[in-house]
Design an enzyme around this catalytic site. Structure first.
Site, PDB file in Angstrom:
ATOM      1  N   LYS A  39       0.832  -1.211   0.000  1.00 11.19           N
ATOM      2  CA  LYS A  39       0.000   0.000   0.000  1.00 11.19           C
ATOM      3  C   LYS A  39       0.864   1.259   0.000  1.00 11.19           C
ATOM      4  CE  LYS A  39      -4.045   1.906  -0.050  1.00 11.19           C
ATOM      5  NZ  LYS A  39      -4.599   2.015  -1.425  1.00 11.19           N
TER       6      LYS A  39
HETATM    7  C1  AGP Z   1      -2.201   2.853  -6.782  1.00  8.52           C
HETATM    8  O1  AGP Z   1      -3.212   1.993  -7.152  1.00  8.52           O
HETATM    9  C2  AGP Z   1      -0.926   2.158  -6.530  1.00  8.52           C
HETATM   10  N1  AGP Z   1      -1.035   1.221  -5.482  1.00  8.52           N
HETATM   11  C3  AGP Z   1       0.326   3.024  -6.458  1.00  8.52           C
HETATM   12  O2  AGP Z   1       0.630   3.455  -7.742  1.00  8.52           O
HETATM   13  C4  AGP Z   1       0.279   4.240  -5.530  1.00  8.52           C
HETATM   14  O3  AGP Z   1      -0.589   5.197  -6.051  1.00  8.52           O
HETATM   15  C5  AGP Z   1       1.672   4.860  -5.367  1.00  8.52           C
HETATM   16  O4  AGP Z   1       2.523   3.909  -4.798  1.00  8.52           O
HETATM   17  C6  AGP Z   1       1.654   6.114  -4.544  1.00  8.52           C
HETATM   18  O5  AGP Z   1       1.111   5.882  -3.285  1.00  8.52           O
HETATM   19  P1  AGP Z   1       0.752   7.087  -2.307  1.00  8.52           P
HETATM   20  O6  AGP Z   1      -0.355   7.860  -2.918  1.00  8.52           O
HETATM   21  O7  AGP Z   1       0.384   6.430  -1.017  1.00  8.52           O
HETATM   22  O8  AGP Z   1       1.999   7.919  -2.189  1.00  8.52           O
END
Ligand code: AGP
Length: 609
Positions: free
Chosen positions: A605
């Protein structure tokens, strides 16, 4: 925001273990802190602490406590960081009532000032503490909790639920401004909650409390009031929930629940944002020498949409870049006049945080947008704004994306007003239109989902595909392609429509999927229709995402095409409207292909490094 679970024994038995186990089913409503209000030997006691239910129960020795009436809450912080003081419930000055809530009180700043002016002392920065004192004032004037709650409804704005434990009448009372509440009924106890599935394991019978109705629960029975008058007895319904789905609120995956929750999350975002912080953010934007928007993944795509908002509404052109690129290629331009807008739903993404250190060293101001206000991003920001979408447990981000888009739009609108580009009336009208988009999305969600379920036949046997769009919806094409990879392991690329014939078209043939998001601008939409025809002619399986009422598309329906329609929304809100069917498409394809939707391999996440 939070999960609410209260129990009133009908036989004067201890209900604390039941409240604890009810709260455990509400992780997706909030998990940063947990609190309990109990009446013990006629005294109202509150126990609350930072942490998930089991940690707090252990730390505060709740298993040893005994009460025949108890109210519990699991919190997701939107006003005030996750601390013991900001955890629910909140008491009035006389320790007669305890208040626990869900949602956001839109006019928090105003009512906070009112209760402070009246001489009450506030212990927290939560929007649910002032209501405890407003109730106290009403109860002092007239000892009638029903009337006090009716008065409270008139004073509070927003999208929220208030639940109250009253020592003097040994009752639990509650109402919600916008969602349903549920009271479980068993021979031994009554259970009040804001999540139906939390009743599983306690009783199979329940009644529904509609928005704006007030419910009172005592050991004697359940009474429901509408506009101050008692309503006819409720029909008792039978609870049918698959035990395996209880911890996901009745949905098979968190991702699907979170997509379905998006309309409510939008309202939460809208009502959580306080005018004074919008003003502050606007001033930072208008006063900056240069603006950088940094983020990763889905948040980066939201940042790309924001560049349209800021350029069209405010007349500034930010540089939007991956937080992984920023320290390598951009920091040399950063100085005391720079504003870095950092977007991260988790607030813990490693590249975002390290970029911020670099920017801060060089004297930049940081405007942070995060869904977790206890995160490091919030702490590193000069000003932070809560995305307030509620906890997001699925790795593929969905409702945080739509809420981030909304937040960026609201900030741009506020800066537009502050700069004199739009007047206050236009500003208010635009804020109002957010509510109608949210409610249209909610009304059409099931219909869109049905259209999506039919459309996935155009992808399931394909070796990969494109999502094509342009302008303000081009970042949506990138986002849809990302979602397809994460949720479905389906290789997709976002393609800018104007570039389609400059190379990407070579792969288009039978066994390849082309998805088109019809742009919101008329000329751009018209330029897209011939591309759709070319893709069909080349034999591609084609899915078209359009706004409702696009008549042009009825002419190009063949059996190799599926049409998915999302509610029509004004240009700047169209990316939000389009996000929902695109996310559903990735989800349904992932289910069809048997993917581990909520936890795709290798992904976490928050990508710390
Ligand atoms: C989104 O579906 C992904 N799991 C991933 O691209 C995510 O948006 C990215 O790692 C950034 O995460 P954050 O918004 O918690 O910084």
């Amino acid at each position: 925001m939070g999960g609410i679970f209260a129990v009133v024994s009908r036989k004067n038995e201890n209900v604390v273990p039941q409240v604890i186990s009810g709260l455990r089913k509400l992780r997706f409503k909030g998990f940063d802190s947990t609190g309990f209000a109990l009446i013990e030997d006629g005294i109202l006691n509150v126990y609350k602490e930072v942490g998930w239910v089991d940690i707090v129960v252990e730390k505060l020795g709740l298993s040893e406590r005994k009460a025949s009436i108890a109210l519990g809450q699991t919190r997701y912080a939107t006003h005030g960081r996750p601390t013991a003081e900001n955890a629910h419930p909140f008491t009035d000055c006389r320790q007669r009532i305890a208040v626990a809530g869900d949602g956001s009180i839109g006019n928090y700043e105003k009512i906070k000032d009112q209760v402070l002016m009246s001489g009450h002392k506030l212990q927290s920065r939560s929007d649910f503490e002032p209501p405890a004192h407003l109730l106290e004032e009403s109860l002092e004037r007239e000892d009638n909790l029903l009337n006090a709650l009716e008065t409270l409804k008139e004073k509070l704005e927003g999208f929220y639920t208030v639940s109250v434990l009253d020592r003097d009448t040994a009752s639990i009372a509650a109402y919600s401004s916008m969602t349903k509440l549920y009271v479980g009924v068993s021979p031994n106890a009554f259970y009040l909650t804001n999540t139906l599935t939390a009743l599983h394991g306690f009783t199979d019978h329940y009644i529904i409390i509609d928005p704006s109705e007030t419910v009172f629960v005592t050991s004697e029975g359940v009474n429901v009031y509408s506009k101050g008058h008692e309503t006819t007895p409720r029909q008792v319904l039978t609870l049918e929930v698959d035990p395996a789905l209880v911890d996901k609120g009745g949905f098979p995956h968190h991702m699907l629940r979170e997509i379905y929750e998006a309309p409510l999350s939008l309202l939460r975002t809208l009502y959580t944002l306080q005018e004074k912080y919008l003003q502050l953010a606007s001033r930072l934007i208008l006063g900056a020498d240069n603006i950088y928007i940094i983020a990763n993944g889905t948040s980066l795509h939201a940042g790309m949409v924001a560049s349209y908002y800021l350029s069209e509404l405010v007349g500034v052109s930010p540089v939007v870049t991956s937080a992984a690129e920023f320290p390598l290629y951009y920091v040399e331009n950063i100085g005391p006049g720079s504003l870095v807008v950092a977007i991260s739903q988790s607030g813990e993404t490693g590249d975002v945080l390290s970029s911020l250190y670099e920017a801060k060293i060089r004297g930049a101001t940081i405007l942070g947008l995060t869904n977790y206000i206890g995160s490091r991003l919030a702490r590193l920001s000069n000003v932070y704004l809560p995305i307030a979408a509620g906890p997001e447990l699925s790795v593929p981000a969905t409702k945080t994306f739509t809420s981030t888009l909304l937040l960026l739009y609201l900030v741009s609108l506020a800066a537009s007003k502050e700069s004199g580009r739009i007047d206050s009336i236009t500003y208010r009208e635009k804020m109002e239109s957010v509510k109608s988009v949210a409610s249209r999305l909610s009304e059409t969600m099931t219909r869109m989902d049905e259209e999506v379920k039919k459309a996935i036949i155009h992808a399931r046997n394909c070796r990969g595909g494109y999502i094509v769009s342009r302008g303000i919806t081009y970042p949506l094409a990138l986002e849809a392609a990302l979602k397809l990879k994460e949720a479905s392991y389906f290789h997709a690329e976002g393609v800018e429509a104007g570039e389609f014939k400059h190379g990407p078209f070579v792969l288009v043939e039978k066994g390849f999927m082309t998805g088109f998001i019809i742009p919101v601008e008329r000329l751009a939409a018209e330029a897209t229709y011939p591309l759709i025809l070319s893709a069909i002619e080349a034999g591609a399986s084609t899915v078209v995402f359009s706004l409702e009422g696009d008549e042009k598309l009825s002419q190009i329906q063949t059996e190799t095409v599926s049409l998915i329609r999302t509610p029509r929304a004004e240009r700047h809100l169209a990316p939000i409207a389009y996000s929902i069917p695109l996310q559903l498409f990735a989800y349904r394809l992932g289910v069809d292909l048997g993917r581990p939707i909520d936890a795709p391999r290798y992904l976490t996440k928050a990508v710390l490094r």
